[in-house]
Design an enzyme around this catalytic site. Sequence first.
Site, PDB file in Angstrom:
ATOM      1  N   GLU A 117       0.822  -1.213   0.000  1.00  8.17           N
ATOM      2  CA  GLU A 117       0.000   0.000   0.000  1.00  8.17           C
ATOM      3  C   GLU A 117       0.855   1.261   0.000  1.00  8.17           C
ATOM      4  OE1 GLU A 117      -2.904  -0.469  -0.707  1.00  8.17           O
ATOM      5  OE2 GLU A 117      -3.716  -2.244   0.298  1.00  8.17           O
ATOM      6  N   HIS A 172      -2.790   2.419   8.175  1.00 12.20           N
ATOM      7  CA  HIS A 172      -3.875   1.594   7.634  1.00 12.20           C
ATOM      8  C   HIS A 172      -4.061   0.391   8.540  1.00 12.20           C
ATOM      9  CE1 HIS A 172      -6.292  -0.908   5.102  1.00 12.20           C
ATOM     10  NE2 HIS A 172      -5.316  -1.743   4.814  1.00 12.20           N
ATOM     11  N   HIS A 217      -6.964  -2.866   9.864  1.00 15.21           N
ATOM     12  CA  HIS A 217      -8.175  -3.624   9.569  1.00 15.21           C
ATOM     13  C   HIS A 217      -9.063  -3.591  10.815  1.00 15.21           C
ATOM     14  CE1 HIS A 217      -6.029  -6.042   6.119  1.00 15.21           C
ATOM     15  NE2 HIS A 217      -6.098  -4.747   5.900  1.00 15.21           N
ATOM     16  N   GLU A 219     -17.258  12.439  21.940  1.00  9.01           N
ATOM     17  CA  GLU A 219     -15.988  13.083  21.592  1.00  9.01           C
ATOM     18  C   GLU A 219     -15.725  13.114  20.079  1.00  9.01           C
ATOM     19  OE1 GLU A 219     -13.712  14.200  24.119  1.00  9.01           O
ATOM     20  OE2 GLU A 219     -15.423  13.788  25.421  1.00  9.01           O
ATOM     21  N   HIS A 261     -12.767  -3.488   3.859  1.00  9.30           N
ATOM     22  CA  HIS A 261     -11.322  -3.658   3.970  1.00  9.30           C
ATOM     23  C   HIS A 261     -10.726  -3.028   5.241  1.00  9.30           C
ATOM     24  CE1 HIS A 261      -7.196  -3.639   1.761  1.00  9.30           C
ATOM     25  NE2 HIS A 261      -7.037  -3.625   3.065  1.00  9.30           N
TER      26      HIS A 261
HETATM   27  P1  13P Z   1       1.052  -5.377   3.079  1.00 11.94           P
HETATM   28  O1  13P Z   1       1.444  -6.634   3.818  1.00 11.94           O
HETATM   29  O2  13P Z   1       1.657  -5.326   1.698  1.00 11.94           O
HETATM   30  O3  13P Z   1       1.351  -4.136   3.900  1.00 11.94           O
HETATM   31  O4  13P Z   1      -0.523  -5.408   2.834  1.00 11.94           O
HETATM   32  C1  13P Z   1      -1.401  -5.558   3.921  1.00 11.94           C
HETATM   33  C2  13P Z   1      -2.703  -4.884   3.701  1.00 11.94           C
HETATM   34  O5  13P Z   1      -3.388  -4.584   4.640  1.00 11.94           O
HETATM   35  C3  13P Z   1      -3.120  -4.579   2.307  1.00 11.94           C
HETATM   36  O6  13P Z   1      -4.177  -3.663   2.306  1.00 11.94           O
HETATM   37 ZN    ZN Z   2      -5.346  -3.763   4.218  1.00 16.41          ZN
END
Ligand code: 13P
Ligand code: ZN
Length: 274
Positions: free
Chosen positions: A117, A141, A143, A171, A212
Site C-alpha cells: 500500500e 492503515h 483492519h 468526543e 477492507h
Molecule cells: P502489506 O502486507 O503489503 O502491507 O498489505 C497488507 C494490507 O493490509 C493490504 O491492504
Molecule cells: Zn489492508
Amino acid sequence: MSIYDVECVKGFIRMCTDGWLQGWHERNGGNLTYRMKAEDIEACKPYFDAQPREWVNMGVQADNLAGEYFITTGSGKFFRNVEPDPIHSIGIVEINAKGDSWRIVWGLADGAKPTSEFPSHFMNHSVRKAATNGENRVIYHCHATNVIALTYVLPLTDRDFSRALWQSATECPVVFPEGVGVCPWMVPGGADIAMATSELMKKYQAAIWAQHGLFASGPDFDITFGLAHTIEKSAEIYWKVLSTGKPILQTITDDALRAIAHDFGVQLNEEFLD
Ligand code: 13P
Ligand code: ZN
C-alpha cells in the site's frame, strides 16, 4: 546506541505493537508509514546501509515528497513481529528527486519490500502534507473490525458514516469535525485506490475502505493512533446498539452536535447536519 534507540523508530515500533494488541492486524494486515523530520534522518543516518538498494518506481508521483525519507512496514510482514524482529519487518526508504521512486536505505532485510500500500500511503502523505502546512507525518492503515463490519450495512457515503460515528460517541465531532471519507470497494495495493483515497484525504483526516479497513493520518503517532482508536470505538458502540435489536430511543441530535462544536471551538462539516 542503535537505530532502535532513536525516538521516531521507537515510536513507530510501539505503534505497530499497539495496533497488534487491538486486534486490527491479523497476519500481515495493515501498514504504517512515517515521514521523517530532518533530525530523525540525521539520527538514523549512521545506521543506514553502506550501499542503498535499487530505485523502484511507484506508479504515482508527488513533487512535495521529493527527497523525503519514510519509515515503512514491509509488505507481507506481520505487525505482531515488528517489535521482536524489526530488521525484517520495517525499513527506511528514500524518495528520489522526481518524487516517483523509492529505494531502501535501512532495514527490510533479506529481500523484503515496503508495504504494497505504499502508493496509497505516499499519495495520502502528499495531500495531508499540503493540507496541514507540512504538519502531517503519519499515515496508518488498519483492519479495524467494527469499522469494516459497518461497511456491509450502512450506505457507503461520507455523510452516513460521519453521522453514525459522530452520534455514537460524544468526543467524535471534536476529534474529526470534518467527518470521514468512504471509498467504495476497490482492489488494494495499486495506483487507482491510492488516487481515490488521496482525493478523500484532501478533505478528511481519515478514510474508510469498504469491506477492507481504515486509513488515518496525523502529525504524530499518538494523534494518528488516537484517531483510528476513536473511530473504531465509535463503530463498536454503534454495533452494540444495533445488536440489541431494540429501537433507538435517543441519539445525539444535530443541535447537540452543533453545541459540542461551539463549546470545543471546532468547525463541524455542516454538509452532514440537517
Ligand atoms: P502489506 O502486507 O503489503 O502491507 O498489505 C497488507 C494490507 O493490509 C493490504 O491492504
Ligand atoms: Zn489492508
